[in-house]
Design a protein around this motif. Sequence first.
Motif, PDB file in Angstrom:
ATOM      1  N   VAL A 461       0.828  -1.207   0.000  1.00  0.00           N
ATOM      2  CA  VAL A 461       0.000   0.000   0.000  1.00  0.00           C
ATOM      3  C   VAL A 461       0.859   1.253   0.000  1.00  0.00           C
ATOM      4  O   VAL A 461       0.504   2.267  -0.614  1.00  0.00           O
ATOM      5  CB  VAL A 461      -0.947  -0.020   1.222  1.00  0.00           C
ATOM      6  CG1 VAL A 461      -1.784   1.252   1.267  1.00  0.00           C
ATOM      7  CG2 VAL A 461      -1.856  -1.235   1.177  1.00  0.00           C
ATOM      8  N   GLY A 497      -5.692  -3.374  -0.658  1.00  0.00           N
ATOM      9  CA  GLY A 497      -4.950  -2.299  -1.313  1.00  0.00           C
ATOM     10  C   GLY A 497      -3.668  -2.741  -1.980  1.00  0.00           C
ATOM     11  O   GLY A 497      -3.069  -1.965  -2.733  1.00  0.00           O
ATOM     12  N   GLU A 498      -3.209  -3.976  -1.721  1.00  0.00           N
ATOM     13  CA  GLU A 498      -1.989  -4.456  -2.353  1.00  0.00           C
ATOM     14  C   GLU A 498      -2.292  -5.080  -3.713  1.00  0.00           C
ATOM     15  O   GLU A 498      -3.423  -5.500  -3.988  1.00  0.00           O
ATOM     16  CB  GLU A 498      -1.281  -5.470  -1.466  1.00  0.00           C
ATOM     17  CG  GLU A 498      -0.657  -4.853  -0.221  1.00  0.00           C
ATOM     18  CD  GLU A 498       0.156  -5.858   0.564  1.00  0.00           C
ATOM     19  OE1 GLU A 498       1.036  -5.418   1.329  1.00  0.00           O
ATOM     20  OE2 GLU A 498      -0.088  -7.069   0.424  1.00  0.00           O
ATOM     21  N   ALA A 531      -1.760   3.347  -8.069  1.00  0.00           N
ATOM     22  CA  ALA A 531      -2.183   2.263  -7.179  1.00  0.00           C
ATOM     23  C   ALA A 531      -3.206   1.350  -7.844  1.00  0.00           C
ATOM     24  O   ALA A 531      -3.239   0.149  -7.565  1.00  0.00           O
ATOM     25  CB  ALA A 531      -2.757   2.841  -5.887  1.00  0.00           C
ATOM     26  N   SER A 532      -4.060   1.886  -8.715  1.00  0.00           N
ATOM     27  CA  SER A 532      -5.114   1.074  -9.315  1.00  0.00           C
ATOM     28  C   SER A 532      -4.527   0.057 -10.279  1.00  0.00           C
ATOM     29  O   SER A 532      -3.445   0.250 -10.846  1.00  0.00           O
ATOM     30  CB  SER A 532      -6.116   1.959 -10.053  1.00  0.00           C
ATOM     31  OG  SER A 532      -5.513   2.544 -11.194  1.00  0.00           O
ATOM     32  N   ARG A 560      -5.368  -6.533  -8.048  1.00  0.00           N
ATOM     33  CA  ARG A 560      -5.309  -5.707  -6.836  1.00  0.00           C
ATOM     34  C   ARG A 560      -6.494  -6.018  -5.945  1.00  0.00           C
ATOM     35  O   ARG A 560      -7.644  -6.038  -6.403  1.00  0.00           O
ATOM     36  CB  ARG A 560      -5.321  -4.226  -7.192  1.00  0.00           C
ATOM     37  CG  ARG A 560      -5.131  -3.317  -5.964  1.00  0.00           C
ATOM     38  CD  ARG A 560      -5.378  -1.878  -6.311  1.00  0.00           C
ATOM     39  NE  ARG A 560      -5.093  -0.983  -5.206  1.00  0.00           N
ATOM     40  CZ  ARG A 560      -5.737   0.153  -4.957  1.00  0.00           C
ATOM     41  NH1 ARG A 560      -6.743   0.522  -5.751  1.00  0.00           N
ATOM     42  NH2 ARG A 560      -5.417   0.904  -3.922  1.00  0.00           N
ATOM     43  N   SER A 562      -9.150  -5.037  -3.247  1.00  0.00           N
ATOM     44  CA  SER A 562      -9.800  -3.751  -2.965  1.00  0.00           C
ATOM     45  C   SER A 562      -9.283  -3.174  -1.658  1.00  0.00           C
ATOM     46  O   SER A 562      -9.122  -3.893  -0.668  1.00  0.00           O
ATOM     47  CB  SER A 562     -11.316  -3.921  -2.889  1.00  0.00           C
ATOM     48  OG  SER A 562     -11.837  -4.365  -4.122  1.00  0.00           O
ATOM     49  N   PRO A 563      -8.983  -1.875  -1.636  1.00  0.00           N
ATOM     50  CA  PRO A 563      -8.479  -1.264  -0.401  1.00  0.00           C
ATOM     51  C   PRO A 563      -9.550  -1.230   0.680  1.00  0.00           C
ATOM     52  O   PRO A 563     -10.755  -1.279   0.398  1.00  0.00           O
ATOM     53  CB  PRO A 563      -8.077   0.143  -0.849  1.00  0.00           C
ATOM     54  CG  PRO A 563      -8.886   0.411  -2.074  1.00  0.00           C
ATOM     55  CD  PRO A 563      -9.072  -0.914  -2.751  1.00  0.00           C
ATOM     56  N   PRO A 565      -9.785   1.249   3.595  1.00  0.00           N
ATOM     57  CA  PRO A 565      -9.259   2.371   4.387  1.00  0.00           C
ATOM     58  C   PRO A 565     -10.119   2.729   5.592  1.00  0.00           C
ATOM     59  O   PRO A 565      -9.761   3.616   6.355  1.00  0.00           O
ATOM     60  CB  PRO A 565      -9.258   3.516   3.372  1.00  0.00           C
ATOM     61  CG  PRO A 565     -10.423   3.204   2.482  1.00  0.00           C
ATOM     62  CD  PRO A 565     -10.486   1.708   2.386  1.00  0.00           C
TER      63      PRO A 565
END
Length: 702
Positions: A461, A497-498, A531-532, A560, A562-563, A565
């Motif tokens: 992340v 997020g990774e 990041a996407s 990826r 999904s983040p 947060p």
Amino acid sequence: MSDHERRPDTGSPAPFRFDRLESGETGTAERLAMNRTGSFEWDLAARSLDIDAAGLLVFGADPETVRRSPTSLVERLEPAERTRLDLALDKALADGRSSYSVRFRVRLQDGTDQWTHIQARILRDGDGKPHRIVGVVRDATAEVAHSAFVLELEKRRRRQTDIVERTTSALSRAVTVDDVTAALTGPGGLSRLGADGLALGLVDNGTLDIIALSGDSLEVLGGLGGGRMDRGLPLADSVLSGRPRFIDSLTSLAKRYPRLEPYAGRLKFRSAAYLPLVAQARPLGGLALFYREYTVFNADERNLCLGLAAVVAQSLQRALLFDEEREFATGLQSAMLPRRIQEIEGGEIAVRYHAAWSGRQVGGDWYDVITLPKNQVGVVVGDVQGHDTHAAAIMGQLRIALRAYAAEGHAPSTVLARASRFLAELDTERFATCAYAQVDLASGAVRVVRAGHFGPLIRHVDGRVASPRVRGGLPLGISTEFEHEEFPETRLDLVPGEALVLYTDGLVEEPGADVDTGVEALKYAVGVGPASAQGLADHLSDRLWERWGSGDDVALLVLRRSPDPGSSRAPRLHQYIHQADPEGLSEARTIVRQALEDWEMTELADDAELLTGELLGNVLLHTEGGAVLTLEVLPEPLRRIRLSVQDRSSAWPRRRAPGETSTSGRGLLLLDAVATRWGIEPRGEGKTVWCEIGGPGPAAQP
């Protein structure tokens, strides 16, 4: 002959003096004019010059006039020509030569210039001192003019040869039609052709499509290239008739082709050559060359234009054939790759594929995304040996077989073992490499296997990029041949997020460089990219494809998770710490402190950093894998933080009673002393140890 009037009497020549001119030497003016060759004798000691009437006529002088005014002969020479004579004579005398020769111009009475040639012998005495010069003077205009003509002819031929050679050299490197147009219209293209503008058209189903324009004001011709070929336009007329059209003025162009009359005034060219492009009796198109200066299309110029047209036609024929074969090969390859990548719950997937453009080769790279039982997803990239249609055919069969084995729910190691057996049974000498991963996006668990292929990269992340140690087996096909179908699994964790990055060798192999250099460049590009998944895939394909070139196929897959947060009132972060990363523990403590400062909970940073080190240290020391660190804010009923560490070990920590000299065993005691609450929960194949800091409440016992 020169002016030495100011020199002392040292034997140097003096001003011309015509002491005697025998009338018998003159003859008739007509005979002398036809002769155009005279003689002279120059007495250096007496400073006198005898020249016959024919010699005077070479200078354009009347013998009667010269007799009355001897200096008139010297005055006929321009200062520059007089200097030319001085230099030639002075050098001959100074060098001790016995002769000299010089050509100079004489301005005649009618205003024209005449080239005159003096060739003389220098007579010297016993001491080597010059005392007399005898020689001839003649009209050399025809000789010089002929020499200039020959030089100009040779210059034109060299220019024409240079044009053909440079154009041929530039087009010899063209592979596609785009390459041909780039060679003609790119930097230096027009100068190589010796033209000031060009238009290139290709025949396509009875139409002549203008595919290239170069030169000022030629954009007005762009609208005249579409539609069916019409003899009312010069380029189409040349293509239909198979004969070139040479136009020496735009006026004659407009008269012959009235449709161009509205455009004639907007063009900056005075002449043009319209040339059909024919290869193996097949009309390919037409080439128009435009010239700003008035051009006389003599036989040499016409042959030059026709030669250029032949070179361009041959290059276009090769390029069209290449494009057709390439389109077929890439179409075959594309048909064997997934048409659509399905959307997945809990994450996003992006794939990119670039075909090699070096030659007519087509590769066996592939990618695939497979829906698996239990809401899991399988992702794979691979590469079949070779760059031909056979490799593409093998790739298509292998991709379908691997997809079928994975969809049946087999473990990753079993999927590759069966795929290897399938490839060996195809009775082909080709082998294949691949990397395959089963991903559970709900938990983040990843099971990876590879067969002679690059392992995956993981983008954290915070932008750090890890290259996990993934054990591998032999390439598919070879492993079956050697009876070694072992593909050990490596388990990874993908936190929210990774991103997981799979790729083929075309993305990291640079000609002449070590592959490790390419891998490091890829890791750097992954770290600085978006990041996407879609953004990162575009970033990698654009950046590295441009860097390495197009010598090999490239398959790229980015998955990826999904983040997560949290929210503005309850923020959350996740971080994966590799067991083999010596700096992972220190970086985790720093990340926790920075997050709490950003969330304005600095008062809890010291305790949180201490417990982060204890929880992670216990996992990294007593288990065989990494750990997932989660830090989150619990806003209700009182704002506090929860710190949790997840691992894949089923062994739970035990409370111990360490002695005063013990160096370990105090982790749970610190939890009791610092945390408000803490506990242990089973999680999948492993467990999660958690604690809360801040807010009142009794400490929980595991």
